[in-house]
Write an enzyme that holds these catalytic residues in place. Sequence first.
Site, PDB file in Angstrom:
ATOM      1  N   GLY A  28       0.841  -1.197   0.000  1.00 44.99           N
ATOM      2  CA  GLY A  28       0.000   0.000   0.000  1.00 44.99           C
ATOM      3  C   GLY A  28       0.873   1.242   0.000  1.00 44.99           C
ATOM      4  CD  GLN A  32       3.380   5.708   2.820  1.00 44.27           C
ATOM      5  OE1 GLN A  32       2.423   5.191   2.263  1.00 44.27           O
ATOM      6  NE2 GLN A  32       4.284   5.003   3.472  1.00 44.27           N
ATOM      7  CB  CYS A  35       5.000   2.030   7.771  1.00 43.57           C
ATOM      8  SG  CYS A  35       4.552   3.552   6.907  1.00 43.57           S
ATOM      9  CG  LEU A  36       6.601   0.892   1.801  1.00 41.90           C
ATOM     10  CD1 LEU A  36       5.988   1.191   0.436  1.00 41.90           C
ATOM     11  CD2 LEU A  36       7.724  -0.124   1.676  1.00 41.90           C
ATOM     12  CG  HIS A  48      -0.777   1.204   7.439  1.00 46.67           C
ATOM     13  ND1 HIS A  48       0.186   0.786   8.323  1.00 46.67           N
ATOM     14  CD2 HIS A  48      -0.116   1.939   6.504  1.00 46.67           C
ATOM     15  CE1 HIS A  48       1.372   1.257   7.948  1.00 46.67           C
ATOM     16  NE2 HIS A  48       1.220   1.953   6.831  1.00 46.67           N
ATOM     17  CD  GLU A  49      -1.387   2.428   2.855  1.00 43.98           C
ATOM     18  OE1 GLU A  49      -0.852   3.537   2.852  1.00 43.98           O
ATOM     19  OE2 GLU A  49      -0.743   1.375   2.972  1.00 43.98           O
ATOM     20  CG  HIS A 102       0.313   6.808   5.653  1.00 39.27           C
ATOM     21  ND1 HIS A 102       1.486   7.192   6.263  1.00 39.27           N
ATOM     22  CD2 HIS A 102       0.458   5.485   5.412  1.00 39.27           C
ATOM     23  CE1 HIS A 102       2.292   6.144   6.386  1.00 39.27           C
ATOM     24  NE2 HIS A 102       1.679   5.084   5.877  1.00 39.27           N
TER      25      HIS A 102
HETATM   26  O1  GNR Z   1       3.853  -2.627   2.694  1.00 35.59           O
HETATM   27  C1  GNR Z   1       3.173  -2.476   3.708  1.00 35.59           C
HETATM   28  N1  GNR Z   1       2.831  -3.553   4.442  1.00 35.59           N
HETATM   29  C2  GNR Z   1       1.914  -3.511   5.480  1.00 35.59           C
HETATM   30  C3  GNR Z   1       1.825  -4.604   6.326  1.00 35.59           C
HETATM   31  C4  GNR Z   1       0.923  -4.615   7.355  1.00 35.59           C
HETATM   32  C5  GNR Z   1       0.089  -3.554   7.554  1.00 35.59           C
HETATM   33  C6  GNR Z   1       0.169  -2.444   6.727  1.00 35.59           C
HETATM   34  C7  GNR Z   1       1.071  -2.427   5.693  1.00 35.59           C
HETATM   35  S1  GNR Z   1       1.135  -1.057   4.640  1.00 35.59           S
HETATM   36  C8  GNR Z   1       2.789  -1.119   4.123  1.00 35.59           C
HETATM   37  C9  GNR Z   1       3.057  -0.073   3.058  1.00 35.59           C
HETATM   38  C10 GNR Z   1       2.886   1.291   3.646  1.00 35.59           C
HETATM   39  O2  GNR Z   1       3.656   1.825   4.367  1.00 35.59           O
HETATM   40  N2  GNR Z   1       1.786   1.913   3.359  1.00 35.59           N
HETATM   41  O3  GNR Z   1       1.526   3.123   3.869  1.00 35.59           O
HETATM   42 NI    NI Z   2       2.578   3.163   5.763  1.00 36.63          NI
END
Ligand code: GNR
Ligand code: NI
Length: 174
Positions: A46, A51, A94-95, A136-137, A140
């Site tokens: 995601g 980001q 999270c990236l 999660h997104e 952000h």
């Molecule tokens: O790549 C991602 N893996 C992930 C694993 C578990 C819960 C959420 C994520 S999102 C993350 C990519 C990211 O940072 N998206 O904002």
């Molecule tokens: Ni993230």
Amino acid sequence: MTIRKILTEPNKILRQVSKTVEFVGKEEQRLMDDMLETMYHANGIGLAAIQIGIPKRIIVLDISKNKEKKNPMYFVNPVINSKDSESSTYEEGCLSVPNYFAEVDRPKKCKIQYLDYNGKKQILETDGLLATCIQHEMDHLEGILFIDYLSKLKKTMIVKKLSKQKEKPDRIIV
Ligand code: GNR
Ligand code: NI
């Protein structure tokens, strides 16, 4: 399409609240294409526009396991209509918080509405990994990172290490 640089914590831009998209046009579609390419390149599932430094309420996701059968999903101006009272725990990464993973509790299911790649209104009921990822997104878009849910001690430790660290260590589970 272009692979863009992913911002990492600590970076104040990641704390901005993203702005509603008024119209899904060519520029937004190009952004979604770039986001998807950037996400695949970074092996993420995601990515939110902030980001890569763009404060627009746009998310791309692809939770398909099979690398051959890609399943990109695009969400513009997503809104959660209802959340499950039941929660589930997932080990999140999270990236923008590279190499750190921690368990986070979130509602197990949620119903969302959003505009798709073509600006068409959609509704979706999600659960499992998709529900976790969308939440999660969507965090952000509000300037929230998963580390904000951890204890102050863990969060401070991670941010401190990230501000010092230049190159990639191994997975660090906290
Ligand atoms: O790549 C991602 N893996 C992930 C694993 C578990 C819960 C959420 C994520 S999102 C993350 C990519 C990211 O940072 N998206 O904002
Ligand atoms: Ni993230």
